[in-house]
Design an enzyme around this catalytic site. Structure first.
Site, PDB file in Angstrom:
ATOM      1  N   GLU A 166      -8.745   4.287  -5.802  1.00 18.36           N
ATOM      2  CA  GLU A 166      -9.036   5.848  -5.512  1.00 18.36           C
ATOM      3  C   GLU A 166      -9.527   6.958  -6.709  1.00 18.36           C
ATOM      4  O   GLU A 166      -8.671   7.608  -7.076  1.00 18.36           O
ATOM      5  CB  GLU A 166      -8.348   6.319  -4.746  1.00 18.36           C
ATOM      6  CG  GLU A 166      -6.959   6.697  -4.854  1.00 18.36           C
ATOM      7  CD  GLU A 166      -6.361   5.331  -4.511  1.00 18.36           C
ATOM      8  OE1 GLU A 166      -6.928   3.859  -4.308  1.00 18.36           O
ATOM      9  OE2 GLU A 166      -4.811   5.748  -4.269  1.00 18.36           O
ATOM     10  N   HIS A 211     -12.408   5.250   2.456  1.00 23.19           N
ATOM     11  CA  HIS A 211     -11.132   5.405   2.868  1.00 23.19           C
ATOM     12  C   HIS A 211     -10.883   5.724   1.135  1.00 23.19           C
ATOM     13  O   HIS A 211      -9.484   6.360   0.765  1.00 23.19           O
ATOM     14  CB  HIS A 211     -10.276   3.667   2.426  1.00 23.19           C
ATOM     15  CG  HIS A 211      -8.424   3.251   2.190  1.00 23.19           C
ATOM     16  ND1 HIS A 211      -7.952   3.894   3.033  1.00 23.19           N
ATOM     17  CD2 HIS A 211      -8.223   3.687   0.553  1.00 23.19           C
ATOM     18  CE1 HIS A 211      -6.286   3.218   2.481  1.00 23.19           C
ATOM     19  NE2 HIS A 211      -6.746   2.942   1.258  1.00 23.19           N
ATOM     20  N   GLU A 212     -11.266   5.042   0.371  1.00 22.89           N
ATOM     21  CA  GLU A 212     -11.606   5.892  -1.430  1.00 22.89           C
ATOM     22  C   GLU A 212     -11.469   6.925  -1.648  1.00 22.89           C
ATOM     23  O   GLU A 212     -11.262   7.308  -2.164  1.00 22.89           O
ATOM     24  CB  GLU A 212     -12.037   4.901  -1.841  1.00 22.89           C
ATOM     25  CG  GLU A 212     -11.672   3.440  -2.148  1.00 22.89           C
ATOM     26  CD  GLU A 212     -10.188   2.607  -1.841  1.00 22.89           C
ATOM     27  OE1 GLU A 212      -9.244   3.749  -2.478  1.00 22.89           O
ATOM     28  OE2 GLU A 212     -10.281   2.087  -1.819  1.00 22.89           O
ATOM     29  N   GLU A 231      -0.929   6.784   1.550  1.00 20.77           N
ATOM     30  CA  GLU A 231      -1.762   4.454   2.036  1.00 20.77           C
ATOM     31  C   GLU A 231      -1.909   4.935   3.874  1.00 20.77           C
ATOM     32  O   GLU A 231      -2.300   4.942   4.407  1.00 20.77           O
ATOM     33  CB  GLU A 231      -1.108   3.423   1.650  1.00 20.77           C
ATOM     34  CG  GLU A 231      -1.591   3.047   0.403  1.00 20.77           C
ATOM     35  CD  GLU A 231      -3.275   3.267  -0.031  1.00 20.77           C
ATOM     36  OE1 GLU A 231      -3.688   3.666   0.785  1.00 20.77           O
ATOM     37  OE2 GLU A 231      -3.249   3.587  -1.315  1.00 20.77           O
TER      38      GLU A 231
HETATM   39  N1  TRP Z   1      -5.012   2.056  -3.890  1.00 20.05           N
HETATM   40  C1  TRP Z   1      -5.891   0.903  -3.452  1.00 20.05           C
HETATM   41  C2  TRP Z   1      -5.951   1.320  -2.240  1.00 20.05           C
HETATM   42  O1  TRP Z   1      -7.358   1.723  -1.723  1.00 20.05           O
HETATM   43  C3  TRP Z   1      -5.103  -0.254  -3.866  1.00 20.05           C
HETATM   44  C4  TRP Z   1      -5.226  -1.237  -4.502  1.00 20.05           C
HETATM   45  C5  TRP Z   1      -6.496  -1.242  -5.289  1.00 20.05           C
HETATM   46  C6  TRP Z   1      -3.591  -2.243  -5.728  1.00 20.05           C
HETATM   47  N2  TRP Z   1      -6.045  -1.994  -6.932  1.00 20.05           N
HETATM   48  C7  TRP Z   1      -4.761  -1.996  -6.356  1.00 20.05           C
HETATM   49  C8  TRP Z   1      -2.866  -1.510  -5.069  1.00 20.05           C
HETATM   50  C9  TRP Z   1      -3.948  -3.448  -6.949  1.00 20.05           C
HETATM   51  C10 TRP Z   1      -1.730  -2.582  -5.866  1.00 20.05           C
HETATM   52  C11 TRP Z   1      -2.816  -3.289  -6.983  1.00 20.05           C
HETATM   53  O2  TRP Z   1      -5.292   1.046  -1.199  1.00 20.05           O
HETATM   54 ZN    ZN Z   2      -5.548   3.379  -0.023  1.00 23.07          ZN
END
Ligand code: TRP
Ligand code: ZN
Length: 869
Positions: A268, A301-302, A324
């Protein structure tokens, strides 16, 4: 990277940083192997920090120069090791310039700045930014970011970062530059940079206040038409967040970039989301309905993170569920509104039970708000995400829709622009609703799935229904002491005719908070059947006193669709387990009959019917066993489905044909449901191995005009030993070997095939030209397919364990995130029989004996291997 004393991070050690960063300017001189990054930050030291050194995180960096207020520091003025840069006596207010060199091409772990094919991109959550420059890599340090990107103009015509483009121009030697500025202060985990020769589609969205937002989706050239579904999903998400939460987008531009090499689904980053192609690209020919559905959900979600995550972010990574859990809840509700609400709920709960309940029962159990971790990357778990969403959903249920919305409004009123804690979220909810959530908050700190025992009796003379509820919170791997939990338990009473008895609000939602309690419902005129935990209002395991007949009654009549489905699942699970225990070959006649009723019932919701006609998985059976009987579960499930297939062959065939003959391809819920149900029918038909059915399947494979139908047929054939199998696999390969996303499907159907020889096939496929060990999607497709293949992965000779252990060791050197995920497949260790335990232990010991393991793999494997109880 020493295993003996891995560094543990504790929640209780959190300290506010005595420095603040107002702004940071970054300049990237992009090069495959020698990218030079120059950053200048404006830093203030708080009075409390006199004499304290300034400690910045940094990994895998080559430090070229450090300057304070433009003066190069001498080597006496700072210290450096492989994770920190320490500036010994920083002034009160100053600008700090750090010049580093990094190697994006060599970066196969895919965090920090790396290359996905010909595209430069970044992944900074949770701790990737420290692989770009020395900085305070923690989410409570929020600054405004300005980025100048310099790159070869021909190879990298598109240069992107967060915020708005503010400058650009040409430079000598065929290079050019672009400058981006993001006015919203943010932590560095939300920082992003992309450079490449990208294709794109553009659109716009007019917000509720009348602002026009420029929308762009970027991808590899040639894939532009596969972004249309994403764009549509994005616009729906933007509208939904305005309608449901009053949340409007804040920048003038919103960009998404799809890349092949990505560790998770998507990220995101402010104004510049980066997506795994698997969650962004979809068209009729290459993507299944499941893929379309997932794209819509992940885009949402994002996008929703822009408020729940970015505008209000986390104080530290122990608060991860703050963003989350809440954002998953929001995307689930969005998908429910866009599609079928009951179907979405059923799918989410089925997934929660299959993954989160298992995690909670195994060596990696942790609360949604953990107290310690070795490697934060290992805590992007189904517990933090999906159980976290269930906790938010319970608050929604307890407060009701309107008070919940008031609480969300309060949350933004109090905390917009800040990095906060889960306690802050709860506090906003309490302030807005006037309700006390103290007892409820225990859910944040307690791991494990409560077992809830429900007994009920009807008293004719008093017209009373007495419901006894007991909750048992058993110790988990991480936590011995448990307290009773506080949760909403929605119920209904179904009368003889199948209708709901009218209940007042308090009676239809019981509040459970003690180990043992009794609820008495008065004025109940006849003996009802109790429908418990409607819509899965609490994430618990219910053990009811229902008889099989009562379950059959509920599966036919319950007005709560979730429970209609769940009663059928519960009944089938019970019967299969009983059958296994008694070693009998006769499938319960009553069950066969009620299954037939569902099959013949002309319900309009095709998806619901498809789900109701799908029996509980082998994994569901495994969850009810202290020692898993892999072969037995496989055998008994097969016996059941075959019996149903034979009994209702002609009905399945009729339904299959009735659902055919549709022109065109749409991804609305009805069309998707139709294909889903039709393919469920085809699967049953083919289980009989009747040549007519196999022909039908092969024809669907060859003539199918969309990937949903083609892939469904391929998957069926991949699990049957018929001559068409090999033909289909070969045809599919020659048609799609150029497309990595489609190849993922081809790898999975083979490694997940329950036919003998899956291990050998999986090993062989690792040297197929379409396989790539540096692409997480491909690795997950092949190896993830295999570890989900119970009978083969858990084969009694231990060969499956040994193979996966070797893969983990190999992958740990390439991408520790992928390696550690793969290692979670060992979490069933404590539920294996003696023989399998010996094999798995040997495989794990071999891994643990290595002295250069990453903390990622070490944490998972050591926890699994200590779980023998
Ligand atoms: N924040 C991201 C989500 O929406 C999750 C995520 C994406 C992530 N790439 C990552 C977490 C790399 C750890 C490492 O859910
Ligand atoms: Zn997320």
């Amino acid at each position: 990277m020493k295993n003996a004393s891995p560094k543990v991070t504790l929640l209780e050690d959190y300290k506010k940083l005595p420095f603040t960063v107002e702004s940071i300017e970054l300049c990237f001189d992009l090069d495959d192997t020698n990218t030079v990054v120059t950053t200048t930050s404006n830093i203030h030291r708080s009075p409390a920090a006199i004499g304290e050194p300034l400690v910045l995180n940094g990994e895998e960096l080559k430090l070229l120069e450090v300057l304070i207020d433009g003066r190069t520091l001498s080597e006496q003025e700072y210290q450096i090791d492989n994770s920190f840069l320490k500036i010994l006596s920083p002034p009160v207010s100053f600008s700090l310039t750090v010049k580093t060199e990094i190697n994006p091409k060599n970066n196969t772990s895919l965090d920090g700045l790396y290359k996905s094919g010909d595209i430069f991109c970044t992944q900074n959550e949770p701790e990737g930014f420290r692989r770009i420059t020395y900085f305070f890599d923690r989410p409570d340090v929020m600054a405004t970011f300005t980025t100048k990107i310099i790159a070869d103009k021909k190879k990298y015509p598109v240069l992107l970062s967060n915020g708005n483009e503010v400058d650009k121009g040409d430079l000598a030697n065929g290079r050019h530059f672009v400058v981006w500025h993001d006015p919203f202060p943010k932590p560095c985990y939300l920082y992003a940079l992309v450079a490449g020769d990208l294709g794109s589609i553009t659109d716009s969205f007019v917000t509720c206040s009348g602002r026009t937002i420029d929308l762009r989706i970027y991808c590899d050239k040639g894939n532009e038409s596969k972004c249309v579904h994403s764009m549509r999903s994005l616009k729906k998400s933007m509208k939904w967040d305005e309608d449901v939460y009053g949340l409007e987008y804040d920048l003038d531009i919103f960009m998404i970039v799809a890349v092949d090499a990505f560790n998770f689904g998507a990220m995101e980053n402010k104004g510049l989301n980066i997506f795994n192609t698997s969650c962004a690209l979809a068209d009729e020919k290459t993507a299944t309905d499941d893929n379309f559905y997932r794209v819509e959900g992940v885009i949402a979600h994002e996008y929703f993170h822009n408020w729940t995550g970015n505008r209000v972010t986390c104080r530290d990574w122990f608060q991860l569920t703050l963003k989350e859990g809440l954002t998953v809840f929001r995307d689930q509700e969005f998908s429910a509104d866009m599609n079928s609400r009951p179907v979405k709920r059923i799918e989410d709960v089925a997934n929660l039970r299959a993954t989160q309940f298992v995690e909670d029962a195994g060596p990696m159990a942790h609360p949604i708000k953990p107290k310690s971790y070795i490697e934060i990357n290992n805590f992007y778990t189904t517990t933090i995400y999906e159980k976290g969403a269930e906790i938010i959903r319970m608050i929604h249920t307890l407060l009701g829709k309107d008070l919940f919305r008031k609480g969300i409004d309060k949350y933004f009123e109090l905390y917009d622009g800040q990095a906060v804690t889960t306690e802050d979220f709860i506090s906003a909810m309490e302030q807005a609703s006037g309700k006390d959530l103290k007892a409820f908050s225990q859910w944040y700190h307690q791991s494990g799935t409560p077992d809830v025992y429900v007994n009920y009796r009807y008293f004719e003379e008093k017209k009373e229904l007495v419901i006894d509820i007991k909750q048992k919170n058993s110790p988990t791997a991480d936590q011995q002491e448990k307290k009773p939990l506080y949760f909403p338990f929605k119920i209904g009473l179904v009368d003889k005719t199948g209708n709901d008895v009218t209940l007042d609000e308090a009676d239809s939602m019981l509040i459970v908070s003690k180990d043992k309690e009794q609820f008495i419902l008065q004025g109940i005129s006849e003996k009802p059947v109790l429908s418990i935990n409607r819509n899965f209002s609490a994430p618990v395991k219910v053990h009811s006193s229902h008889t099989n007949d009562e379950l059959m009654f509920l599966m036919a009549h319950d007005s709560d669709e979730f429970n209609r489905w769940d009663s059928a699942q519960e009944l089938a699970t019970r019967l299969m387990l009983l059958q296994l225990k008694e070693n009998s070959l006769e499938v319960d006649a009553g069950y066969i009959q009620s299954f037939g009723k569902i099959l013949k019932y002309d319900s309009l919701d095709y998806s619901f019917k498809a789900l109701a006609l799908t029996l509980p998985s082998e994994d569901t059976l495994a969850q009810r066993q202290d020692e898993i009987d892999f072969d037995g579960n496989h055998r008994v499930r097969k016996l059941f489905v075959l019996k149903l297939a034979e009994t209702y062959y002609s009905d399945f065939l009729a339904l299959y044909q009735q659902l055919s003959n549709v022109d065109g391809f749409d991804v609305d819920p009805v069309s998707m449901g139709r294909r889903r149900l039709r393919n469920v029918c085809l699967n049953y038909l083919c289980l009989t191995k009747n040549s007519e059915a196999i022909n039908l399947c092969y024809r669907q494979f060859q003539d199918g005009t969309n990937m949903t139908d083609v892939f469904a047929a391929l998957k069926i054939l991949a699990n049957i030993d018929v001559k068409e199998r090999e033909n289909a696999l070969q045809q599919f390969y020659s048609k799609w070997s150029h497309d990595p996303l489609v190849m993922c499907k081809w790898f999975t159907v083979q490694s997940a095939s329950t036919l003998e020889g899956a291990l050998h096939v999986t090993k062989t496929l690792m040297s197929d030209p379409a396989f790539s060990i540096t692409l997480p999607n491909i690795v997950r497709a092949l190896l993830g397919g295999f570890i989900g293949n119970h009978v083969q992965f858990h084969a009694a000779d231990g060969e499956g364990y040994q193979f996966i252990a070797d893969c983990i060791v190999k992958l740990d050197k390439i991408n520790p995130h992928v390696a550690a995920r793969l290692a979670t497949s060992f979490r069933k260790y404590n539920k294996l029989d003696k023989g399998r335990k010996v094999h798995l232990k040997a495989a794990m010991d071999k891994i643990l004996a290595l002295n250069d393991l990453t903390p990622h793999v070490y944490e998972v494997v050591s926890k699994c291997s200590q779980s023998d109880s």
